[in-house]
Write a protein that holds these residues in place. Structure first.
Motif, PDB file in Angstrom:
ATOM      1  N   THR A 160      -3.455   9.218  11.027  1.00 47.71           N
ATOM      2  CA  THR A 160      -3.405   7.771  11.426  1.00 47.71           C
ATOM      3  C   THR A 160      -2.444   7.473  12.475  1.00 47.71           C
ATOM      4  OG1 THR A 160      -4.110   7.308   9.180  1.00 47.71           O
ATOM      5  CG2 THR A 160      -3.230   5.599  10.412  1.00 47.71           C
ATOM      6  N   THR A 161      -1.362   8.165  12.600  1.00 47.10           N
ATOM      7  CA  THR A 161      -0.217   8.002  13.577  1.00 47.10           C
ATOM      8  C   THR A 161      -0.783   8.271  15.007  1.00 47.10           C
ATOM      9  OG1 THR A 161       1.431   8.714  11.969  1.00 47.10           O
ATOM     10  CG2 THR A 161       2.069   8.748  14.286  1.00 47.10           C
ATOM     11  N   LEU A 162      -1.495   9.720  15.165  1.00 43.62           N
ATOM     12  CA  LEU A 162      -1.930   9.913  16.456  1.00 43.62           C
ATOM     13  C   LEU A 162      -3.091   8.935  16.873  1.00 43.62           C
ATOM     14  CD1 LEU A 162      -2.289  13.731  16.347  1.00 43.62           C
ATOM     15  CD2 LEU A 162      -0.341  12.402  17.215  1.00 43.62           C
ATOM     16  N   ALA A 163      -4.183   8.428  15.641  1.00 40.08           N
ATOM     17  CA  ALA A 163      -5.089   7.476  15.960  1.00 40.08           C
ATOM     18  C   ALA A 163      -4.467   6.098  16.461  1.00 40.08           C
ATOM     19  CB  ALA A 163      -5.859   7.299  14.583  1.00 40.08           C
ATOM     20  N   SER A 164      -3.163   5.939  15.875  1.00 39.85           N
ATOM     21  CA  SER A 164      -2.443   4.759  16.498  1.00 39.85           C
ATOM     22  C   SER A 164      -2.261   4.861  17.922  1.00 39.85           C
ATOM     23  CB  SER A 164      -1.294   4.501  15.547  1.00 39.85           C
ATOM     24  OG  SER A 164      -1.533   4.280  14.406  1.00 39.85           O
ATOM     25  N   ALA A 348       4.246   1.416  11.211  1.00 39.97           N
ATOM     26  CA  ALA A 348       3.632   0.923  10.189  1.00 39.97           C
ATOM     27  C   ALA A 348       2.919   2.026   9.537  1.00 39.97           C
ATOM     28  CB  ALA A 348       3.186  -0.129  10.144  1.00 39.97           C
ATOM     29  N   ALA A 349       1.972   2.690  10.521  1.00 36.57           N
ATOM     30  CA  ALA A 349       0.840   3.570   9.998  1.00 36.57           C
ATOM     31  C   ALA A 349       1.565   4.828   9.144  1.00 36.57           C
ATOM     32  CB  ALA A 349       0.243   4.136  11.325  1.00 36.57           C
ATOM     33  N   ARG A 350       2.659   5.200   9.363  1.00 37.47           N
ATOM     34  CA  ARG A 350       3.287   6.128   8.828  1.00 37.47           C
ATOM     35  C   ARG A 350       3.615   5.939   7.282  1.00 37.47           C
ATOM     36  NH1 ARG A 350       7.967   8.086  12.926  1.00 37.47           N
ATOM     37  NH2 ARG A 350       6.591   8.220  14.934  1.00 37.47           N
ATOM     38  N   ARG A 351       3.614   4.623   6.796  1.00 37.45           N
ATOM     39  CA  ARG A 351       4.083   4.126   5.458  1.00 37.45           C
ATOM     40  C   ARG A 351       3.141   3.184   4.909  1.00 37.45           C
ATOM     41  NH1 ARG A 351       8.325   4.132   8.975  1.00 37.45           N
ATOM     42  NH2 ARG A 351       9.980   5.294   8.480  1.00 37.45           N
ATOM     43  N   THR A 352       2.019   2.987   5.628  1.00 42.40           N
ATOM     44  CA  THR A 352       0.940   1.820   4.903  1.00 42.40           C
ATOM     45  C   THR A 352      -0.251   2.557   4.946  1.00 42.40           C
ATOM     46  OG1 THR A 352       2.022   0.374   6.199  1.00 42.40           O
ATOM     47  CG2 THR A 352      -0.056  -0.411   5.446  1.00 42.40           C
ATOM     48  N   GLN A 353      -0.914   2.164   3.629  1.00 46.70           N
ATOM     49  CA  GLN A 353      -2.296   2.809   3.640  1.00 46.70           C
ATOM     50  C   GLN A 353      -3.184   2.280   4.488  1.00 46.70           C
ATOM     51  OE1 GLN A 353      -3.547   2.060  -0.429  1.00 46.70           O
ATOM     52  NE2 GLN A 353      -1.937   3.028  -1.533  1.00 46.70           N
ATOM     53  N   ASP A 354      -4.225   3.151   4.791  1.00 41.06           N
ATOM     54  CA  ASP A 354      -5.123   2.842   5.909  1.00 41.06           C
ATOM     55  C   ASP A 354      -6.144   1.392   5.681  1.00 41.06           C
ATOM     56  OD1 ASP A 354      -4.288   5.042   7.056  1.00 41.06           O
ATOM     57  OD2 ASP A 354      -6.233   6.332   7.023  1.00 41.06           O
ATOM     58  N   ARG A 355      -6.364   1.302   4.071  1.00 42.52           N
ATOM     59  CA  ARG A 355      -7.102   0.273   3.756  1.00 42.52           C
ATOM     60  C   ARG A 355      -6.432  -1.061   4.147  1.00 42.52           C
ATOM     61  NH1 ARG A 355      -7.031   0.370  -2.898  1.00 42.52           N
ATOM     62  NH2 ARG A 355      -4.908   0.591  -3.339  1.00 42.52           N
ATOM     63  N   PHE A 465     -16.111  -3.987   2.192  1.00 38.24           N
ATOM     64  CA  PHE A 465     -14.697  -3.548   2.164  1.00 38.24           C
ATOM     65  C   PHE A 465     -14.201  -3.906   0.843  1.00 38.24           C
ATOM     66  CE2 PHE A 465     -10.953  -2.640   4.183  1.00 38.24           C
ATOM     67  CZ  PHE A 465      -9.960  -3.341   3.450  1.00 38.24           C
ATOM     68  N   THR A 466     -14.459  -5.172   0.388  1.00 44.78           N
ATOM     69  CA  THR A 466     -13.926  -5.466  -1.189  1.00 44.78           C
ATOM     70  C   THR A 466     -14.586  -4.784  -2.001  1.00 44.78           C
ATOM     71  OG1 THR A 466     -15.743  -7.496  -1.109  1.00 44.78           O
ATOM     72  CG2 THR A 466     -13.407  -7.827  -0.494  1.00 44.78           C
ATOM     73  N   THR A 467     -15.958  -4.358  -1.973  1.00 40.24           N
ATOM     74  CA  THR A 467     -16.844  -3.756  -3.086  1.00 40.24           C
ATOM     75  C   THR A 467     -15.970  -2.231  -3.164  1.00 40.24           C
ATOM     76  OG1 THR A 467     -18.651  -4.900  -2.504  1.00 40.24           O
ATOM     77  CG2 THR A 467     -19.071  -2.654  -3.645  1.00 40.24           C
ATOM     78  N   LEU A 468     -15.557  -1.668  -2.037  1.00 36.38           N
ATOM     79  CA  LEU A 468     -14.982  -0.210  -1.906  1.00 36.38           C
ATOM     80  C   LEU A 468     -13.628  -0.064  -2.069  1.00 36.38           C
ATOM     81  CD1 LEU A 468     -17.754   0.909   0.501  1.00 36.38           C
ATOM     82  CD2 LEU A 468     -17.662   1.347  -1.882  1.00 36.38           C
ATOM     83  N   TRP A 469     -12.861  -1.224  -1.968  1.00 39.86           N
ATOM     84  CA  TRP A 469     -11.616  -1.129  -2.096  1.00 39.86           C
ATOM     85  C   TRP A 469     -10.934  -0.108  -3.006  1.00 39.86           C
ATOM     86  CZ3 TRP A 469      -7.741  -3.346   0.992  1.00 39.86           C
ATOM     87  CH2 TRP A 469      -6.501  -3.113   0.356  1.00 39.86           C
ATOM     88  N   ARG A 470     -10.961   0.293  -4.023  1.00 43.32           N
ATOM     89  CA  ARG A 470     -10.361   1.366  -4.718  1.00 43.32           C
ATOM     90  C   ARG A 470     -10.753   2.697  -4.194  1.00 43.32           C
ATOM     91  NH1 ARG A 470     -11.090  -0.034 -11.327  1.00 43.32           N
ATOM     92  NH2 ARG A 470      -9.645  -1.846 -11.248  1.00 43.32           N
ATOM     93  N   ASP A 471     -12.120   2.882  -3.628  1.00 42.88           N
ATOM     94  CA  ASP A 471     -12.367   4.073  -3.151  1.00 42.88           C
ATOM     95  C   ASP A 471     -11.848   4.255  -1.687  1.00 42.88           C
ATOM     96  OD1 ASP A 471     -14.225   4.729  -5.246  1.00 42.88           O
ATOM     97  OD2 ASP A 471     -15.506   3.137  -4.244  1.00 42.88           O
ATOM     98  N   LEU A 472     -11.327   3.357  -0.929  1.00 41.45           N
ATOM     99  CA  LEU A 472     -10.728   3.382   0.135  1.00 41.45           C
ATOM    100  C   LEU A 472      -9.232   3.916   0.207  1.00 41.45           C
ATOM    101  CD1 LEU A 472     -12.071   0.367   1.961  1.00 41.45           C
ATOM    102  CD2 LEU A 472     -12.843   2.646   2.255  1.00 41.45           C
ATOM    103  N   LYS A 473      -8.577   4.060  -0.656  1.00 38.89           N
ATOM    104  CA  LYS A 473      -7.382   4.611  -1.037  1.00 38.89           C
ATOM    105  C   LYS A 473      -7.219   6.120  -0.394  1.00 38.89           C
ATOM    106  CE  LYS A 473      -3.320   4.991  -4.069  1.00 38.89           C
ATOM    107  NZ  LYS A 473      -2.913   4.515  -5.276  1.00 38.89           N
ATOM    108  N   THR A 474      -6.212   6.426   0.593  1.00 42.89           N
ATOM    109  CA  THR A 474      -5.788   7.758   0.966  1.00 42.89           C
ATOM    110  C   THR A 474      -4.318   7.856   1.187  1.00 42.89           C
ATOM    111  OG1 THR A 474      -6.168   6.965   3.271  1.00 42.89           O
ATOM    112  CG2 THR A 474      -8.000   7.693   2.410  1.00 42.89           C
ATOM    113  N   LYS A 475      -3.988   9.014   1.513  1.00 46.27           N
ATOM    114  CA  LYS A 475      -2.750   9.126   1.785  1.00 46.27           C
ATOM    115  C   LYS A 475      -2.067   8.454   3.225  1.00 46.27           C
ATOM    116  CE  LYS A 475      -2.028  13.874  -0.234  1.00 46.27           C
ATOM    117  NZ  LYS A 475      -1.533  15.309  -0.160  1.00 46.27           N
ATOM    118  N   THR A 476      -0.811   8.266   3.035  1.00 49.01           N
ATOM    119  CA  THR A 476      -0.508   7.395   4.448  1.00 49.01           C
ATOM    120  C   THR A 476       0.091   8.413   5.490  1.00 49.01           C
ATOM    121  OG1 THR A 476       1.829   7.552   3.513  1.00 49.01           O
ATOM    122  CG2 THR A 476       0.696   5.518   3.044  1.00 49.01           C
ATOM    123  N   GLY A 477       0.236   8.042   6.661  1.00 49.26           N
ATOM    124  CA  GLY A 477       0.644   8.616   7.794  1.00 49.26           C
ATOM    125  C   GLY A 477      -0.599   9.243   8.757  1.00 49.26           C
TER     126      GLY A 477
END
Length: 477
Positions: A160-164, A348-355, A465-477
């Motif tokens: 996510t950092t490189l994507a930023s 922020a991308a290093r500490r914030t979830q993608d969703r 987005f709201t339907t899949l909120w729980r499934d969108l959780k991933t590691k930060t960074g």
């Protein structure tokens, strides 16, 4: 001290600490720095190439006999050809990056030269041909994204950092491209070869020629995987024994009327592996894939439509009456003022979830669309109110594009990185080409209809987005 060491070894053995260190190192790994800089710089140059014609393409097409809708096609058509170019490129790239970079530089130079020569030839469709050649160069947008999420060289907590960084280059290109195009148009250069319409093509062709030299000299490709080399070696070493076995089999055939059943080709290991991986993808993961592809298309549809629409709308609005130079400055100003926030997103991308990043960006972009709808209804369109809307749209949807591929790369097996990169990039291309055409047609179809469609598309994304909120959780960074 000895007792303390003994207790530590009991609670947290050395082997466990060593394994944890290895895991951390794997999760935070980065590619060769010079090669990474070249890939990010290539993404920036491609963004500039895409947007440098935005401010003057309407006037250029009009001079050669085209319309505002045709100018939208000029802006958006490269992405259609980029999608077509990916078919042969991904077939022959062998998972590497250097060959696509060389192809991109070559076609970028050819495309910009053809775009510039349309004025001298007085041939409207040469602009289109030049942009189609540029489209082949734009196929490397996918390789830039794939490089920054490639599990062979990038750890899961770096993606996510490189994507930023890619999004920062996207914002810079979105700002510098229209500004540079507007400045070159304003300078003019009263020359049939080098003038306000053609100078963007000549300038970018020269830039790519210099950059191609740097790619040739400094870019280091990913080494071919050792497993492939070993497989080839094993195949070659086993070939004589396989031939001998076949010969022995023929010698033992005793019956002259022997007939064997038709042989069936066994499934290749790649096919079996793909089917096995496919069966492991859950319904929720398919939903996440669909959601990310939708948002990838949506963000670039809205950004592309606004960039194509602003010069046309600004020229048609009586209280604005923009020239290409004024339109380029306006678009660039929106991008430049977003830049500090895109830098903050890098941290922020290093500490914030993608969703959460996706939700935050979408809400800001939606706010800009709703404000624009209200000022259109009340007729209070002026420079300040329009700028506030453009700033919110540019910032919000640029932020949202940060996570579409990185989120998928964290949830799906590493072997899927190439497929997810293709899926996201084709979604990007679809959004860019349709958005640019929609933006060029915005005034003719009615601006309320123009912005209403974009709000409806965001609404569909919000439901996903709201339907899949729980499934969108991933590691930060």
């Amino acid at each position: 001290m000895t007792v303390l060491k003994h207790l530590l070894n009991k609670i947290y053995p050395f082997s466990s600490r060593h394994e944890t260190s290895d895991v951390d190192e794997e999760e935070f790994k980065l590619p060769n720095m010079a090669s990474l800089v070249i890939m990010i710089a290539m993404n920036f140059l491609l963004q500039v190439s895409f947007f440098i014609v935005v401010s003057s393409s309407n006037k250029y097409a009009e001079y050669l006999g085209g319309s505002a809708t045709f100018s939208g096609i000029i802006i958006g058509i490269p992405t259609a050809f980029a999608g077509l170019a990916l078919i042969p490129l991904t077939r022959y790239d062998k998972g590497m990056y250097k060959m696509p970079l060389h192809v991109s530089c070559c076609f970028a130079i050819l495309g910009h030269i053809a775009y510039a020569l349309a004025y001298r030839a007085n041939f409207l469709y040469l602009i289109l041909i030049g942009r189609c050649l540029n489209g082949v160069a734009f196929s490397v947008f996918m390789y830039c994204k794939r490089y920054c999420t490639d599990p062979r060289i990038v750890g899961i907590r770096r993606r996510t950092t490189l994507a930023s960084w890619l999004v920062i280059c996207q914002g810079l290109g979105m700002s510098l491209g229209p500004f540079l195009g507007g400045v070159l148009y304003n300078i003019g250069f009263s020359n049939s070869i080098f003038n306000g319409y053609t100078s963007p093509g000549w300038v970018m062709a020269g830039v790519y020629a210099g950059f191609w030299v740097l790619v040739t000299k400094y870019f280091e490709d990913i080494p071919q995987p050792q497993t492939m080399i070993e497989l080839q070696s094993a195949t070659n070493s086993n070939a004589p024994s396989v031939l001998a076995a076949e010969a022995n089999g023929r010698e033992t055939e005793s019956s002259p009327n022997y007939s064997s059943a038709p042989a069936t080709r066994p499934a290749s290991p790649t096919d079996v592996s793909f089917r096995a991986q496919l069966s492991l993808i859950t319904r929720s993961q398919w939903g996440v894939i669909a959601c990310m592809c939708w948002f990838s298309m949506l963000c670039f549809f809205i950004l592309g439509s606004w960039e194509a629409n602003l010069p046309v709308f600004g020229a048609a609005a009586g209280n604005l009456n923009w020239s290409p130079f004024a339109a380029g400055n306006f678009i660039a100003l929106g991008g430049i003022t977003c830049f500090p926030f895109l830098l903050a997103n890098l941290l922020a991308a290093r500490r914030t979830q993608d969703r959460k990043l996706l939700a935050f960006g979408t809400m800001i972009g939606l706010a800009g669309l709703l404000i624009f709808l209200s000022i259109l209804r009340t007729g209070k369109v002026n420079y300040g109110s329009l700028f506030a809307c453009w700033w919110a749209v540019a910032l919000g949807f640029n932020l949202a594009t940060t996570v579409t591929l990185s989120l998928l790369s964290k949830q799906l097996p590493p072997e899927w990185n190439g497929r997810t990169s293709m899926a996201i990039q084709y979604s990007n291309y679809t959004g860019r080409v349709t958005g640019a055409i929609w933006g060029g047609s915005g005034v003719s179809v009615g601006m309320l209809n123009y912005v209403g469609l974009e709000i409806a598309m965001v609404g569909i994304g919000a439901v996903l987005f709201t339907t899949l909120w729980r499934d969108l959780k991933t590691k930060t960074g």
